[in-house]
Structures are given as C-alpha cells and as structure tokens.
Design an enzyme around this catalytic site. Structure first.
Site, PDB file in Angstrom:
ATOM      1  CE  LYS A 110       6.556  62.490 -28.219  1.00  0.00           C
ATOM      2  NZ  LYS A 110       7.823  61.842 -28.484  1.00  0.00           N
ATOM      3  CG  ASN A 124       7.118  47.882 -25.744  1.00  0.00           C
ATOM      4  OD1 ASN A 124       5.978  47.450 -25.881  1.00  0.00           O
ATOM      5  ND2 ASN A 124       7.727  48.624 -26.668  1.00  0.00           N
ATOM      6  CG  PHE A 145      -2.490  55.818 -27.781  1.00  0.00           C
ATOM      7  CD1 PHE A 145      -2.977  56.247 -29.008  1.00  0.00           C
ATOM      8  CD2 PHE A 145      -3.307  55.052 -26.972  1.00  0.00           C
ATOM      9  CE1 PHE A 145      -4.258  55.913 -29.427  1.00  0.00           C
ATOM     10  CE2 PHE A 145      -4.591  54.709 -27.381  1.00  0.00           C
ATOM     11  CZ  PHE A 145      -5.071  55.137 -28.602  1.00  0.00           C
ATOM     12  N   PRO A 198      13.887  57.095 -34.325  1.00  0.00           N
ATOM     13  CG  PRO A 198      13.041  56.332 -36.360  1.00  0.00           C
ATOM     14  CD  PRO A 198      14.040  56.015 -35.299  1.00  0.00           C
ATOM     15  CG  ASP A 200      11.436  56.278 -25.908  1.00  0.00           C
ATOM     16  OD1 ASP A 200      10.709  56.799 -26.773  1.00  0.00           O
ATOM     17  OD2 ASP A 200      11.081  56.104 -24.721  1.00  0.00           O
ATOM     18  CE  LYS A 205      23.101  32.482 -29.567  1.00  0.00           C
ATOM     19  NZ  LYS A 205      23.118  31.082 -29.258  1.00  0.00           N
ATOM     20  CB  ILE A 222       6.894  57.606 -35.645  1.00  0.00           C
ATOM     21  CG1 ILE A 222       8.041  56.598 -35.844  1.00  0.00           C
ATOM     22  CG2 ILE A 222       5.918  57.543 -36.814  1.00  0.00           C
ATOM     23  CD1 ILE A 222       7.614  55.146 -35.855  1.00  0.00           C
TER      24      ILE A 222
END
Ligand SMILES: Cc1cc2nc3c(=O)[nH]c(=O)nc-3n(C[C@H](O)[C@H](O)[C@H](O)COP(=O)(O)O)c2cc1C
Length: 405
Positions: free
Chosen positions: A348, A215, A330, A310, A283, A293, A312
C-alpha cells in the site's frame, strides 16, 4: 502547542471534585500524574466519595487540604466557596456520578461540590463513571445532553468490564486519557492544531435498493481512535460507514455507505496531517447493482458479478501532492498476521499498519478488546491484548509523537 513529556501543566491549578463512585481510586492516580506534571490540585470530596477513598490519601497525594463541607466556617474564613470555585484554571469532576450529573443538569446546589459547580465561571470537565444501566438510563442521557449543551466537556466513559461485574459503557476514562482531556481543555493538547482523518466501520455495497453486501466490522476501534485523537486536541474528520456503535463527540462526522462514497469523502477531507484508515472497506462491489428490487424468477437464480472497489489506503499513501505526513492502515488477518501485514504495508505504501488477528476464536471483530501488532519501518511491535479504547489511546499518543506533538 504542548509536547508529550514536557511540563505543559506546570503552574496550572485544577479544582478536582471527587464524586462517590468506585472509580475514585483511579482519581488518586490522576492526582499523582497531575502533580508530576507540575499542576497544583485543589481537592474537593463529596460525602459519598469519602466512602471510597480517604481524605487523608487525597490530601497526601495532592499536597493540599481537602475541602469537604459547605457549611464549614473555617473553610469560609480561609477561602469562601465562591472564591474556591473560581480559583482554578479548570474544574475537573472525576468520577462524575450519575447523581452529580443530575444535580448539575438541574441546577441543584445542596453540598459543597454541587455549589462550586454552580458558582464557577471556569471551564468544567466531567469524567463520568457509573454502572452501564445508570449511564444508559434516559435521565442520564437527558442530563448528559443538557450538560453538553451547557458547554460542559466530557472525557469518557469507556466501554469495558466494570467493578460491578457488568460490561459496557460507564467505566471511567483512564487517568492518562483524563490528563490528555485536561490538557486539551486548557487549550494545550499535543495534537491541537493538527487535522486528522479517521475512517471507520464497514461499508455497504448495494445489490439492489433493499439488499447489500456488508462485513462484521462494528466501527468500535475506529470510533475509539477518533475519540482518543480528539481528546489530544486534534481536529478529527470522522468518515464512517454504517457502524453499530455511535460516533464520538467532538469530531466532524461524515456518514457514508459504500466504498466509493468513502473514497470521495476522504478526498474531500484532504489535506490532513495524518490519516488513520480503520474502516473495513469492501474489496468488491456488485458490478451492476440493480436500481430496482430483484424479484424471484422462474428463469433461475440471480448471478452477481463483482467489480473492484477503489483502494483508498493505497491511493492516499501514494499521493504525490498532499499526502498526509503519516498514513496509518489497519489489517484484519486470520492467519500469518505479521507476514501478511508487513507485506500489506509495502504494497500500500502506508507508514504504519495496525494489524490484528480477527479469526473468530479471538472474539476481536465486533468485540471490545483488541490484540494488535504495530508494523512500521522499524519492524513489528506486539502490544498486549487490551480494550479497544486503550489501543486507541496508545495509538493516538504514538501519532502525536510522530507528528512532533
Ligand atoms: C459500592 C457503591 C458503588 C457506587 N458506584 C457508583 C458509581 O460508580 N457511579 C455513580 O454514579 N454512583 C455510584 N454509587 C452511588 C453513589 O455513591 C450515590 O449515588 C451517591 O449519592 C453519590 O453521591 P455524590 O454524587 O455526592 O458523590 C455507588 C454506590 C455504592 C454503594
């Protein structure tokens, strides 16, 4: 351990060397803040510094005379340069110019400031400030590394807009950051004795040995948080995915690639007093990443199946034994930021969520600024848009308060 807002600097003496850079004006504010906290400031100015701020302003704020010249017989009669160099609990150089860093690294002593820096036996803290090209110049890199190896401490520089109109690392740390670094250098930071875990950066989820899913997180915000926490004296374990910004100094760096590696590294870092989970953890991962490959084939395109990674933040927030006293997550959202982040905090089970709007128009993801909303059990608190370093500094101070700094 010091407490925010108390006089931890009272009765300390700072020998403050002001170098010749635009940021010298910020040093006036630093002097004021040091004095407010009860520290005594002995100011020394280079000749170049006098081009930027006047000795009159400096001495008025410090409440003491300014030392300026090496070969000033009055100075030597009143206080010799050797005595002056040893008269303080800490020597602070702000702004530390490229020139002063170069002289220090080379062991030159051809004016009062550089002679004091050679003669002192007290710890020295530098707050560098210079144009980004000067900071990134190989000579400054070498000098920095040499000085760090010599045991010189650094605060900053930060990323940001500079007086010269350019952008990047080189901007002097803010007076509050320098103050925190001074307290830490004096062994008195509000987070000294606290162990804090920070995750940062993106994760890379392998598809095969050469391809991965990632990302756009640069790691800039997590890095700034780790730096700010360390500046307040915390022992920081910095678990970072493959970020595009280098990790801060003075922290324990644990490099990882995937979410599962990050999860294991977080586990290994516990127990901690607080955990700040700033990493942009994927995610999902590719369920059956190939150990060879993938090749083009006549049989059609490969199909990737995903598996859930997971969670976290959730796992740590819900630990029954050994949960950090403060868990900060965050949330990067592109719409309905407060609503989504408030729901995320409850889902969470963390204490705070630092939420930000990362829709492309904001330029926040991968950029140097952030506009955050702090979500806690007291509701949503919107912070004005500011540099990621300032967000980090403000968050670190909040964490110090929450841990009973
Ligand atoms: C307008 C102006 C701004 C400057 N700003 C900086 C600066 O921020 N950092 C720096 O290292 N040098 C800066 N310089 C160059 C220093 O002033 C110059 O290297 C000087 O010799 C430093 O002396 P000193 O290290 O004894 O203070 C600037 C020069 C000018 C003319």
């Amino acid at each position: 351990m010091g407490k925010i807002g108390t006089n931890m600097l009272a009765s300390k003496r700072i020998l403050l060397i002001i170098g010749g850079g635009i940021a010298a004006y910020k040093t006036l504010d630093l002097i004021r803040r040091l004095r407010e906290r009860g520290a005594a400031v002995t100011p020394v100015m280079t000749s170049a510094a006098e081009e930027f701020v006047t000795p009159l302003s400096v001495s008025a704020l410090a409440g003491e005379r300014v030392f300026r010249h090496l070969f000033d017989l009055t100075d030597e009669a009143e206080m010799g340069h050797i005595q002056l160099s040893r008269s303080a609990d800490l020597v602070v150089v702000a702004p530390a110019t490229a020139d002063l860093m170069g002289k220090m690294a080379a062991g030159l002593a051809n004016d009062l400031a550089s002679t004091l820096l050679m003669a002192t036996d007290t710890p020295v803290l530098l707050a560098p400030a210079m144009n980004v090209r000067m900071w990134e110049h190989p000579a400054t890199r070498r000098n920095h590394d040499q000085l760090a190896a010599d045991g010189i401490r650094f605060v900053g520089p930060n990323d940001g807009d500079m007086a010269c109109g350019e952008f990047g690392p080189g901007r002097m740390a803010e007076p509050m950051e320098i103050l925190a670094a001074i307290e830490t250098a004096l062994g008195d930071g509000p987070l000294s004795g606290r162990r804090i875990l920070v995750t940062s950066g993106p994760t890379h989820e392998p598809i095969d040995p050469v391809r991965y899913i990632a990302n756009r997180s640069s790691g800039a915000q997590g890095t700034a948080v780790a730096r700010a926490l360390a500046a307040l004296g915390a022992e920081v374990v910095f678990i970072t995915g493959p970020a595009s910004v280098p990790p801060p100094q003075g922290v324990q760096v644990v490099p990882v690639e995937s979410a599962r590696e990050m999860d294991a590294a977080v586990d290994a870092a516990l127990p901690v007093d607080a955990g700040v989970f700033a990493a942009a953890v994927a995610d999902w991962r590719v369920a059956s990443a190939s150990d060879r490959k993938l090749k083009k084939s006549k049989d059609g395109l490969p199909v990737l199946e995903f598996a859930e990674n997971p969670d976290i933040l959730k796992r740590v927030s819900r630990l029954e034994a050994g949960r950090p006293r403060l868990v900060v997550g965050f949330a990067a959202e592109t719409n309905d930021v407060v609503e989504h982040a408030t729901a995320k905090r409850l889902r969470k089970g963390c204490d705070w969520i630092v939420a930000n709007d990362v829709s492309p128009a904001t330029g926040i993801m991968g950029g140097s600024e952030n506009a955050v909303i702090l979500i806690s059990d007291e509701g949503a608190e919107e912070w004005p848009r500011m540099g990621k370093d300032q967000v980090a500094e403000k968050l670190a101070l909040r964490i110090a308060e929450a841990l009973g700094g």
